[in-house]
Design a protein around this motif. Structure first.
Motif, short mmCIF file in Angstrom:
data_model
loop_
_atom_site.label_atom_id
_atom_site.label_comp_id
_atom_site.label_asym_id
_atom_site.label_seq_id
_atom_site.Cartn_x
_atom_site.Cartn_y
_atom_site.Cartn_z
N VAL A 61 41.08 102.87 74.96
CA VAL A 61 41.02 102.76 73.51
C VAL A 61 40.05 101.65 73.14
O VAL A 61 39.96 100.64 73.84
N GLU A 62 39.29 101.87 72.07
CA GLU A 62 38.24 100.94 71.68
C GLU A 62 38.37 100.59 70.19
O GLU A 62 38.50 101.48 69.35
N PHE A 63 38.35 99.29 69.89
CA PHE A 63 38.48 98.81 68.52
C PHE A 63 37.18 98.16 68.08
O PHE A 63 36.81 97.10 68.61
N PRO A 64 36.44 98.76 67.14
CA PRO A 64 35.17 98.17 66.72
C PRO A 64 35.37 96.88 65.93
O PRO A 64 36.23 96.79 65.06
N LEU A 65 34.56 95.87 66.27
CA LEU A 65 34.56 94.61 65.53
C LEU A 65 33.38 94.53 64.58
O LEU A 65 33.47 93.96 63.50
N ASN A 66 32.24 95.08 65.00
CA ASN A 66 31.08 95.27 64.14
C ASN A 66 30.26 96.41 64.73
O ASN A 66 30.74 97.14 65.60
N GLU A 67 29.00 96.56 64.31
CA GLU A 67 28.21 97.70 64.76
C GLU A 67 27.89 97.65 66.24
O GLU A 67 27.67 98.69 66.86
N MET A 68 27.88 96.48 66.83
CA MET A 68 27.48 96.36 68.23
C MET A 68 28.63 95.97 69.16
O MET A 68 28.60 96.32 70.35
N VAL A 69 29.61 95.25 68.65
CA VAL A 69 30.65 94.68 69.51
C VAL A 69 31.99 95.33 69.23
O VAL A 69 32.36 95.57 68.08
N SER A 70 32.72 95.63 70.30
CA SER A 70 34.06 96.19 70.17
C SER A 70 34.96 95.60 71.23
O SER A 70 34.51 94.93 72.17
N PHE A 71 36.25 95.82 71.07
CA PHE A 71 37.26 95.40 72.05
C PHE A 71 37.79 96.65 72.73
O PHE A 71 38.15 97.63 72.06
N GLU A 72 37.83 96.65 74.07
CA GLU A 72 38.24 97.83 74.82
C GLU A 72 39.44 97.52 75.70
O GLU A 72 39.49 96.47 76.34
N SER A 73 40.39 98.43 75.73
CA SER A 73 41.56 98.27 76.58
C SER A 73 41.98 99.65 77.09
O SER A 73 41.30 100.65 76.88
N GLY A 74 43.12 99.70 77.76
CA GLY A 74 43.61 100.95 78.30
C GLY A 74 44.74 100.74 79.28
O GLY A 74 45.23 99.61 79.47
N LEU A 75 45.15 101.82 79.91
CA LEU A 75 46.16 101.80 80.97
C LEU A 75 45.62 102.63 82.13
O LEU A 75 45.57 103.86 82.05
N LEU A 76 45.19 101.98 83.19
CA LEU A 76 44.53 102.66 84.29
C LEU A 76 45.40 102.62 85.54
O LEU A 76 45.78 101.54 86.01
N LEU A 77 45.72 103.79 86.06
CA LEU A 77 46.35 103.88 87.38
C LEU A 77 45.24 103.68 88.40
O LEU A 77 44.26 104.43 88.43
N SER A 78 45.38 102.66 89.24
CA SER A 78 44.26 102.22 90.07
C SER A 78 44.73 101.84 91.47
O SER A 78 45.77 101.20 91.63
N THR A 79 43.95 102.24 92.48
CA THR A 79 44.27 101.88 93.86
C THR A 79 43.47 100.64 94.28
O THR A 79 42.33 100.47 93.87
N LYS A 80 44.11 99.83 95.11
CA LYS A 80 43.46 98.64 95.65
C LYS A 80 43.87 98.50 97.12
O LYS A 80 44.79 99.16 97.58
N GLY A 81 43.19 97.62 97.83
CA GLY A 81 43.53 97.41 99.23
C GLY A 81 42.30 97.12 100.06
O GLY A 81 41.27 96.66 99.56
N PHE A 82 42.39 97.43 101.36
CA PHE A 82 41.27 97.19 102.27
C PHE A 82 41.51 98.00 103.54
O PHE A 82 42.58 98.59 103.75
N LYS A 83 40.49 98.03 104.40
CA LYS A 83 40.68 98.56 105.74
C LYS A 83 39.90 97.72 106.73
O LYS A 83 38.88 97.11 106.39
N SER A 84 40.39 97.69 107.95
CA SER A 84 39.77 96.90 109.00
C SER A 84 39.93 97.63 110.32
O SER A 84 40.96 98.28 110.55
N SER A 85 38.93 97.55 111.17
CA SER A 85 39.01 98.24 112.46
C SER A 85 38.30 97.43 113.53
O SER A 85 37.36 96.68 113.25
N GLU A 86 38.78 97.59 114.75
CA GLU A 86 38.16 96.99 115.93
C GLU A 86 38.08 98.04 117.02
O GLU A 86 38.96 98.90 117.16
N LYS A 87 37.02 97.98 117.81
CA LYS A 87 36.85 98.92 118.92
C LYS A 87 36.21 98.19 120.09
O LYS A 87 35.20 97.51 119.93
N GLU A 88 36.80 98.33 121.26
CA GLU A 88 36.29 97.66 122.45
C GLU A 88 36.41 98.57 123.67
O GLU A 88 37.29 99.43 123.74
#
Length: 223
Positions: A61-88
């Motif tokens: 959702v976006e709320f305009p403050l003037n012609e160029m600037v607005s405030f943006e927000s939302g609700l995002l389902l988002s994945t985070k994390g990492f991966k690591s591997s070693e091979k010998e």
């Protein structure tokens, strides 16, 4: 968990009520490439970590403050994390170890958005904080030797108990990005830099902070 649910409900109701007065709202989703900063007083363990692919999706959702600037927000389902591997390989024997952390969050961006008209398109930039709330996740470890693989999986335990929990549920940080809007279609690239130490164990200076690179495609209603 009750406090988290209450916070999400209050945020969702607030955003929905604001949409009545908003010029634009929409939906977006796309690819996440996530990683973490993991370190303590002795070493930075994440130097060899790799980005873990995932996704994000949700209403904006976006709320305009003037012609160029607005405030943006939302609700995002988002994945985070990492991966690591070693091979010998040693004396003809080959072994490989891989670990993945996949966590699912609800992210609430709170960004300022500046938009410029360029011919028939619009170019924008965003910057501001975000708040994330951990919902679920798993850690998966695989050990392979001579073609045989052993797998271990465990659910992420959320909380602040250093002895029982893995990660703190609350995440927050800064978001910066840019993109283009053509015929209500929004293409964007952004980067989330986590500022919160999400490690439940903080002894010996232990720190874990999220980092996420996002590639987004969205549709803006009411443009």
């Amino acid at each position: 968990m009750k406090k988290v649910t209450t916070l999400l409900l209050v945020t969702a109701i607030s955003l929905l009520s604001f949409q009545t007065y908003a010029q634009t709202f929409g939906i977006k989703g796309g690819l996440n490439l996530s990683n973490v900063l993991a370190k303590d007083d002795d070493d930075t363990y994440s130097d060899d970590f790799k980005m873990n692919p995932g996704f994000h999706i949700g209403p904006t959702v976006e709320f305009p403050l003037n012609e160029m600037v607005s405030f943006e927000s939302g609700l995002l389902l988002s994945t985070k994390g990492f991966k690591s591997s070693e091979k010998e390989t040693d004396m003809g024997d080959t072994w490989e170890y891989e670990v993945k952390l996949n966590a699912v969050y609800i992210d609430i961006p709170l960004t300022a958005k500046t938009t410029f008209d360029v011919g028939g398109a619009k170019i924008y930039g965003i910057f501001g904080p975000y708040v994330g709330i951990g919902l679920s996740g798993k850690e998966k470890e695989e050990y392979t030797q001579d073609g045989e693989t052993e797998t271990y999986e465990a659910d992420i335990e959320w909380g602040n108990d250093e002895d029982e929990d893995h990660l703190k549920r609350l995440d927050y940080g800064l978001t910066a990005g840019a993109g283009i809007i053509v015929n209500n279609i929004q293409l964007g690239l952004s980067y989330d830099l986590g500022l919160a130490n999400i490690s439940a164990y903080t002894g010996d200076g232990t720190k874990i902070k999220n980092k996420v690179l996002r590639f987004s495609v969205g549709y803006m209603f009411g443009e």
